[in-house]
Every structure is written in C-alpha cells, then in structure tokens.
Design a protein around this motif. Sequence first.
Motif, PDB file in Angstrom:
ATOM      1  N   SER A  39      16.544 -69.177  69.360  1.00 37.54           N
ATOM      2  CA  SER A  39      16.839 -70.305  68.494  1.00 37.54           C
ATOM      3  C   SER A  39      18.279 -70.731  68.769  1.00 37.54           C
ATOM      4  O   SER A  39      19.108 -69.894  69.123  1.00 37.54           O
ATOM      5  N   PRO A  40      18.603 -72.002  68.588  1.00 36.39           N
ATOM      6  CA  PRO A  40      19.989 -72.437  68.792  1.00 36.39           C
ATOM      7  C   PRO A  40      20.929 -72.053  67.648  1.00 36.39           C
ATOM      8  O   PRO A  40      22.136 -72.223  67.754  1.00 36.39           O
ATOM      9  N   GLU A  41      20.391 -71.524  66.560  1.00 34.02           N
ATOM     10  CA  GLU A  41      21.209 -71.218  65.387  1.00 34.02           C
ATOM     11  C   GLU A  41      22.130 -70.022  65.631  1.00 34.02           C
ATOM     12  O   GLU A  41      21.659 -68.947  66.013  1.00 34.02           O
ATOM     13  N   PRO A  42      23.429 -70.176  65.391  1.00 30.85           N
ATOM     14  CA  PRO A  42      24.339 -69.040  65.526  1.00 30.85           C
ATOM     15  C   PRO A  42      23.885 -67.866  64.660  1.00 30.85           C
ATOM     16  O   PRO A  42      23.473 -68.044  63.515  1.00 30.85           O
ATOM     17  N   GLY A  43      23.916 -66.685  65.225  1.00 29.23           N
ATOM     18  CA  GLY A  43      23.502 -65.481  64.514  1.00 29.23           C
ATOM     19  C   GLY A  43      22.033 -65.153  64.672  1.00 29.23           C
ATOM     20  O   GLY A  43      21.594 -64.078  64.274  1.00 29.23           O
ATOM     21  N   SER A  44      21.251 -66.066  65.256  1.00 29.81           N
ATOM     22  CA  SER A  44      19.818 -65.807  65.414  1.00 29.81           C
ATOM     23  C   SER A  44      19.582 -64.830  66.568  1.00 29.81           C
ATOM     24  O   SER A  44      20.339 -64.785  67.529  1.00 29.81           O
ATOM     25  N   PRO A  45      18.511 -64.033  66.462  1.00 25.64           N
ATOM     26  CA  PRO A  45      18.235 -63.029  67.495  1.00 25.64           C
ATOM     27  C   PRO A  45      17.648 -63.646  68.765  1.00 25.64           C
ATOM     28  O   PRO A  45      17.011 -64.700  68.726  1.00 25.64           O
ATOM     29  N   PHE A  46      17.864 -62.955  69.859  1.00 22.99           N
ATOM     30  CA  PHE A  46      17.280 -63.292  71.148  1.00 22.99           C
ATOM     31  C   PHE A  46      16.583 -62.044  71.670  1.00 22.99           C
ATOM     32  O   PHE A  46      17.173 -60.959  71.687  1.00 22.99           O
ATOM     33  N   HIS A  47      15.309 -62.192  72.040  1.00 24.35           N
ATOM     34  CA  HIS A  47      14.543 -61.104  72.658  1.00 24.35           C
ATOM     35  C   HIS A  47      13.694 -61.724  73.751  1.00 24.35           C
ATOM     36  O   HIS A  47      13.077 -62.771  73.543  1.00 24.35           O
ATOM     37  N   ALA A  48      13.646 -61.075  74.908  1.00 19.52           N
ATOM     38  CA  ALA A  48      12.828 -61.571  76.011  1.00 19.52           C
ATOM     39  C   ALA A  48      12.253 -60.402  76.792  1.00 19.52           C
ATOM     40  O   ALA A  48      12.747 -59.269  76.697  1.00 19.52           O
ATOM     41  N   PHE A  49      11.209 -60.694  77.545  1.00 16.17           N
ATOM     42  CA  PHE A  49      10.566 -59.703  78.414  1.00 16.17           C
ATOM     43  C   PHE A  49      10.173 -58.449  77.641  1.00 16.17           C
ATOM     44  O   PHE A  49      10.564 -57.345  77.977  1.00 16.17           O
ATOM     45  N   ASP A  50       9.386 -58.686  76.575  1.00 12.93           N
ATOM     46  CA  ASP A  50       8.874 -57.583  75.753  1.00 12.93           C
ATOM     47  C   ASP A  50       9.983 -56.683  75.223  1.00 12.93           C
ATOM     48  O   ASP A  50       9.834 -55.471  75.147  1.00 12.93           O
ATOM     49  N   GLY A  51      11.120 -57.289  74.877  1.00 14.39           N
ATOM     50  CA  GLY A  51      12.238 -56.542  74.305  1.00 14.39           C
ATOM     51  C   GLY A  51      13.166 -55.910  75.323  1.00 14.39           C
ATOM     52  O   GLY A  51      14.139 -55.265  74.948  1.00 14.39           O
ATOM     53  N   ALA A  52      12.905 -56.099  76.618  1.00 11.22           N
ATOM     54  CA  ALA A  52      13.789 -55.535  77.645  1.00 11.22           C
ATOM     55  C   ALA A  52      15.175 -56.183  77.596  1.00 11.22           C
ATOM     56  O   ALA A  52      16.162 -55.569  77.981  1.00 11.22           O
ATOM     57  N   LEU A  53      15.237 -57.423  77.118  1.00 12.96           N
ATOM     58  CA  LEU A  53      16.511 -58.112  76.907  1.00 12.96           C
ATOM     59  C   LEU A  53      16.637 -58.444  75.432  1.00 12.96           C
ATOM     60  O   LEU A  53      15.662 -58.852  74.803  1.00 12.96           O
ATOM     61  N   SER A  54      17.836 -58.280  74.904  1.00 15.23           N
ATOM     62  CA  SER A  54      18.067 -58.639  73.511  1.00 15.23           C
ATOM     63  C   SER A  54      19.498 -59.112  73.347  1.00 15.23           C
ATOM     64  O   SER A  54      20.357 -58.850  74.180  1.00 15.23           O
ATOM     65  N   GLY A  55      19.708 -59.829  72.254  1.00 15.68           N
ATOM     66  CA  GLY A  55      21.044 -60.314  71.972  1.00 15.68           C
ATOM     67  C   GLY A  55      21.048 -61.190  70.743  1.00 15.68           C
ATOM     68  O   GLY A  55      20.086 -61.212  69.969  1.00 15.68           O
ATOM     69  N   THR A  56      22.127 -61.933  70.599  1.00 18.23           N
ATOM     70  CA  THR A  56      22.329 -62.820  69.452  1.00 18.23           C
ATOM     71  C   THR A  56      22.891 -64.141  69.952  1.00 18.23           C
ATOM     72  O   THR A  56      23.772 -64.155  70.817  1.00 18.23           O
ATOM     73  N   MET A  57      22.376 -65.214  69.407  1.00 20.07           N
ATOM     74  CA  MET A  57      22.923 -66.523  69.746  1.00 20.07           C
ATOM     75  C   MET A  57      24.286 -66.652  69.069  1.00 20.07           C
ATOM     76  O   MET A  57      24.415 -66.437  67.859  1.00 20.07           O
ATOM     77  N   LEU A  58      25.295 -66.997  69.857  1.00 19.09           N
ATOM     78  CA  LEU A  58      26.643 -67.146  69.310  1.00 19.09           C
ATOM     79  C   LEU A  58      27.010 -68.604  69.052  1.00 19.09           C
ATOM     80  O   LEU A  58      27.607 -68.924  68.024  1.00 19.09           O
ATOM     81  N   TYR A  59      26.654 -69.486  69.993  1.00 20.65           N
ATOM     82  CA  TYR A  59      27.154 -70.860  69.894  1.00 20.65           C
ATOM     83  C   TYR A  59      26.345 -71.761  70.824  1.00 20.65           C
ATOM     84  O   TYR A  59      25.941 -71.336  71.903  1.00 20.65           O
ATOM     85  N   THR A  60      26.121 -72.991  70.399  1.00 14.50           N
ATOM     86  CA  THR A  60      25.540 -74.001  71.281  1.00 14.50           C
ATOM     87  C   THR A  60      26.253 -75.331  71.074  1.00 14.50           C
ATOM     88  O   THR A  60      26.747 -75.617  69.982  1.00 14.50           O
ATOM     89  N   VAL A  61      26.321 -76.093  72.130  1.00 14.80           N
ATOM     90  CA  VAL A  61      26.714 -77.497  72.077  1.00 14.80           C
ATOM     91  C   VAL A  61      25.504 -78.242  72.627  1.00 14.80           C
ATOM     92  O   VAL A  61      25.134 -78.029  73.793  1.00 14.80           O
ATOM     93  N   PRO A  62      24.844 -79.047  71.812  1.00  9.76           N
ATOM     94  CA  PRO A  62      23.597 -79.687  72.240  1.00  9.76           C
ATOM     95  C   PRO A  62      23.690 -80.313  73.629  1.00  9.76           C
ATOM     96  O   PRO A  62      24.642 -81.027  73.941  1.00  9.76           O
ATOM     97  N   GLN A  63      22.691 -79.971  74.428  1.00 12.47           N
ATOM     98  CA  GLN A  63      22.504 -80.483  75.784  1.00 12.47           C
ATOM     99  C   GLN A  63      23.598 -80.064  76.758  1.00 12.47           C
ATOM    100  O   GLN A  63      23.625 -80.541  77.893  1.00 12.47           O
ATOM    101  N   ARG A  64      24.488 -79.159  76.361  1.00 11.46           N
ATOM    102  CA  ARG A  64      25.627 -78.844  77.222  1.00 11.46           C
ATOM    103  C   ARG A  64      25.947 -77.357  77.384  1.00 11.46           C
ATOM    104  O   ARG A  64      26.274 -76.920  78.473  1.00 11.46           O
ATOM    105  N   LEU A  65      25.870 -76.549  76.294  1.00 11.04           N
ATOM    106  CA  LEU A  65      26.402 -75.190  76.349  1.00 11.04           C
ATOM    107  C   LEU A  65      25.578 -74.235  75.490  1.00 11.04           C
ATOM    108  O   LEU A  65      25.215 -74.568  74.358  1.00 11.04           O
ATOM    109  N   ILE A  66      25.320 -73.052  76.035  1.00  6.04           N
ATOM    110  CA  ILE A  66      24.674 -71.963  75.297  1.00  6.04           C
ATOM    111  C   ILE A  66      25.511 -70.710  75.513  1.00  6.04           C
ATOM    112  O   ILE A  66      25.853 -70.373  76.655  1.00  6.04           O
TER     113      ILE A  66
END
Length: 131
Positions: A39-66
């Motif tokens: 999710s683009p929301e700061p603080g939201s969780p990130f999980h991919a590849f059946d949990g092999a990757l994880s993290g937290t969304m820190l910041y986004t600038v629409p259409q420009r930065l993640i």
Amino acid sequence: MPQTIQQSVTLPATPARLFAMYLDPKLHAAITGALVTISPEPGSPFHAFDGALSGTMLYTVPQRLIVQTWRSTHWNNDDLDSILVLTFWPAGEVGRIDLVHVNVADHDVPGVTEGWEKYYWKPWRQYLQSH
C-alpha cells in the motif's frame, strides 16, 4: 558490512503506470507471480514472495518515488533492515526506474542484485509486452 545496490531499468510503460503497478497488489502479483501485500500509506506492511520479503512503506511521492524498508528471510537476525528507494522517470517513450537499495546484507548482495533482474525486471518487461 551492509552494501548498496544501484540499478536502472527501462520498461515499456510510462513512469506513472510503472509506479501504479508496483503499488497495486494485484498487478504486482501478476508481474512477480506471487502474492503481495503493499500500500502507498506510510507505515503499511509490505510482504512478497510468500513472506520471503517483508518491510514497511516509509514514503511515496505519487508517480515519482517509493521508499520502503525491506528485508529477506535469508538474512540473519542481526542484519539491518535495508532501505529501498525507487524513483520513476520518463525516458523517451518508455519509463525508467532508478533503484537504490541501501544496507543490503553483505552475504546476500549477489542474490539480491541478481534477484532484481530475475524476479522483477524480466517478468515486468514480459508482462508489459503481453498486456
């Protein structure tokens, strides 16, 4: 000692579309072939590849930065979380993604470096060519 990975890739889509695709759980999963929580929301969780990757969304600038924290289950408990920065740029008729991946566990730098091409750039390019 943690290391930094830098990569740039051009893909056949606008930067805005690439940005949106990365943050859309269904499209992200369609690209990688694995379920993702994102999710683009700061603080939201990130999980991919059946949990092999994880993290937290820190910041986004629409259409420009993640910016997100990121770690692999291959890393040791005392390895730092890494920080992933993706910037999206126009490159003629295509889009360019510049990646800076900071604090990658030194024992996994080759795997992460190769993993970006194998698990993201190549399948993303194939997805865009077929859709």
